[in-house]
Design a protein around this motif. Structure first.
Motif, PDB file in Angstrom:
ATOM      1  N   GLU A  66       3.084   8.691  35.634  1.00  0.00           N
ATOM      2  CA  GLU A  66       3.469   8.447  37.025  1.00  0.00           C
ATOM      3  C   GLU A  66       4.762   9.183  37.338  1.00  0.00           C
ATOM      4  O   GLU A  66       5.434   9.705  36.442  1.00  0.00           O
ATOM      5  CB  GLU A  66       3.655   6.941  37.276  1.00  0.00           C
ATOM      6  N   ASP A  67       5.136   9.177  38.624  1.00  0.00           N
ATOM      7  CA  ASP A  67       6.325   9.897  39.079  1.00  0.00           C
ATOM      8  C   ASP A  67       7.489   8.969  39.417  1.00  0.00           C
ATOM      9  O   ASP A  67       8.239   9.234  40.356  1.00  0.00           O
ATOM     10  CB  ASP A  67       5.991  10.748  40.310  1.00  0.00           C
ATOM     11  N   PHE A  68       7.629   7.867  38.691  1.00  0.00           N
ATOM     12  CA  PHE A  68       8.753   6.974  38.956  1.00  0.00           C
ATOM     13  C   PHE A  68      10.066   7.739  38.753  1.00  0.00           C
ATOM     14  O   PHE A  68      10.270   8.372  37.714  1.00  0.00           O
ATOM     15  CB  PHE A  68       8.700   5.763  38.021  1.00  0.00           C
ATOM     16  N   ARG A  69      10.954   7.646  39.714  1.00  0.00           N
ATOM     17  CA  ARG A  69      12.139   8.510  39.722  1.00  0.00           C
ATOM     18  C   ARG A  69      13.039   8.294  38.514  1.00  0.00           C
ATOM     19  O   ARG A  69      13.563   9.269  37.949  1.00  0.00           O
ATOM     20  CB  ARG A  69      12.951   8.304  41.008  1.00  0.00           C
ATOM     21  N   VAL A  70      13.231   7.048  38.102  1.00  0.00           N
ATOM     22  CA  VAL A  70      14.143   6.813  36.982  1.00  0.00           C
ATOM     23  C   VAL A  70      13.609   7.417  35.685  1.00  0.00           C
ATOM     24  O   VAL A  70      14.364   7.662  34.742  1.00  0.00           O
ATOM     25  CB  VAL A  70      14.432   5.309  36.781  1.00  0.00           C
ATOM     26  N   VAL A  71      12.307   7.660  35.639  1.00  0.00           N
ATOM     27  CA  VAL A  71      11.693   8.314  34.475  1.00  0.00           C
ATOM     28  C   VAL A  71      11.642   9.824  34.698  1.00  0.00           C
ATOM     29  O   VAL A  71      12.056  10.616  33.843  1.00  0.00           O
ATOM     30  CB  VAL A  71      10.283   7.750  34.216  1.00  0.00           C
ATOM     31  N   LYS A  72      11.150  10.239  35.856  1.00  0.00           N
ATOM     32  CA  LYS A  72      10.945  11.662  36.153  1.00  0.00           C
ATOM     33  C   LYS A  72      12.240  12.449  36.122  1.00  0.00           C
ATOM     34  O   LYS A  72      12.281  13.579  35.588  1.00  0.00           O
ATOM     35  CB  LYS A  72      10.289  11.802  37.531  1.00  0.00           C
ATOM     36  N   ASP A  73      13.326  11.883  36.682  1.00  0.00           N
ATOM     37  CA  ASP A  73      14.584  12.616  36.807  1.00  0.00           C
ATOM     38  C   ASP A  73      15.495  12.453  35.601  1.00  0.00           C
ATOM     39  O   ASP A  73      16.605  12.991  35.589  1.00  0.00           O
ATOM     40  CB  ASP A  73      15.329  12.161  38.071  1.00  0.00           C
ATOM     41  N   ASN A  74      15.058  11.736  34.597  1.00  0.00           N
ATOM     42  CA  ASN A  74      15.900  11.459  33.441  1.00  0.00           C
ATOM     43  C   ASN A  74      15.818  12.597  32.427  1.00  0.00           C
ATOM     44  O   ASN A  74      14.730  13.076  32.119  1.00  0.00           O
ATOM     45  CB  ASN A  74      15.457  10.148  32.782  1.00  0.00           C
ATOM     46  N   HIS A  75      16.964  13.002  31.899  1.00  0.00           N
ATOM     47  CA  HIS A  75      16.971  14.046  30.875  1.00  0.00           C
ATOM     48  C   HIS A  75      16.433  13.537  29.542  1.00  0.00           C
ATOM     49  O   HIS A  75      15.894  14.324  28.755  1.00  0.00           O
ATOM     50  CB  HIS A  75      18.398  14.552  30.654  1.00  0.00           C
ATOM     51  N   ALA A  76      16.582  12.247  29.288  1.00  0.00           N
ATOM     52  CA  ALA A  76      16.184  11.665  28.011  1.00  0.00           C
ATOM     53  C   ALA A  76      14.725  11.219  28.049  1.00  0.00           C
ATOM     54  O   ALA A  76      14.155  11.023  29.135  1.00  0.00           O
ATOM     55  CB  ALA A  76      17.073  10.463  27.693  1.00  0.00           C
ATOM     56  N   PRO A  77      14.104  11.040  26.888  1.00  0.00           N
ATOM     57  CA  PRO A  77      12.799  10.365  26.864  1.00  0.00           C
ATOM     58  C   PRO A  77      12.909   9.028  27.592  1.00  0.00           C
ATOM     59  O   PRO A  77      13.806   8.230  27.303  1.00  0.00           O
ATOM     60  CB  PRO A  77      12.524  10.176  25.368  1.00  0.00           C
TER      61      PRO A  77
END
Length: 234
Positions: free
Chosen positions: A182-193
């Motif tokens: 999915e494109d959840f922002r806190v996941v998509k925009d995060n540099h880390a896994p």
């Protein structure tokens, strides 16, 4: 070395470790360490353990209790606010990961609103090695149930998400709803896994009662901690 049911010399002995056995300590209580033993929780004296106190030493993990403040998230049966269950589960996980040696950061430690960009910025500012966003689900169907994990990038996130889901599905008694992109922002925009966890449905009467318990949230924390140990030990 004897394995006991609780951290006390007076506790019943539930087994023994052979000399040289390899164990992971998930929690410390004085000079006692909590381990997994034959599928059960056991306690051993850390005075006799070597090199097992901090399996996550040097690992930086950011925990993100979703919603907060003016944003309650999902509202479940009996007016349960998702933001509250997210926070209590994240706090338990903070304690477990810290006991395992990780350096842990929270995007919020109380009932305050933090926007999505700031949550990502907090993760980046601590140069985190992995990010976990805590959520509980809701549905128009009161029969919907189960846990699921969400990632964005196949290369960056998928292994972290699958490790978390496998541990959660194995340790809790909740339905395994799977892993999704999915494109959840806190996941998509995060540099880390990064992974976003949905840890149960607050709109399901039975599940809502279970996920609010100390025992369930402790099990979630155990599963996440063991998953982190597995992931960073690869």
């Amino acid at each position: 070395m004897h394995v006991r049911s609780t951290p006390s010399m007076d506790a019943p002995i539930i087994g023994a470790l052979e000399d040289g056995a390899s164990v992971t300590v998930y929690e410390k209580d004085g000079n006692w360490g909590r381990i997994e033993y034959n599928g059960y929780t056991g306690w051993v004296s850390t005075d006799f353990l070597v090199g097992s106190d901090s399996p996550l030493e040097g690992v930086r993990i950011t925990l993100d209790p979703g919603h907060g403040g003016t944003d309650p998230g999902a509202i479940g049966v009996n007016s349960i606010y998702e933001k509250d269950v997210n926070l209590s589960t994240a706090q338990r996980t903070y304690d477990q990961l810290s006991d395992a040696g990780a350096t842990v950061t929270m995007t919020r430690s109380g009932d305050q609103y933090v926007d999505l960009d700031e949550r990502v910025n907090i993760s980046h500012s601590y140069d985190t090695d992995a990010f976990i966003s805590f959520h509980y689900n809701a549905s128009a169907s009161s029969s919907a149930r189960g846990i699921s994990s969400y990632y964005h990038d196949d290369n960056k996130d998928s292994s972290w998400a699958r490790t978390m889901q496998n541990q959660l599905a194995g340790k809790t008694d909740r339905q395994n709803d799977g892993v999704f992109q999915e494109d959840f922002r806190v996941v998509k925009d995060n540099h880390a896994p990064a992974v976003l966890l949905e840890l149960g449905f607050l709109t399901n009467q039975e599940e809502a009662e279970v996920v609010q318990t100390d025992s369930y949230q402790s099990t979630v924390a155990d599963a996440i901690t063991e998953g982190a140990i597995d992931y960073f030990d690869e």
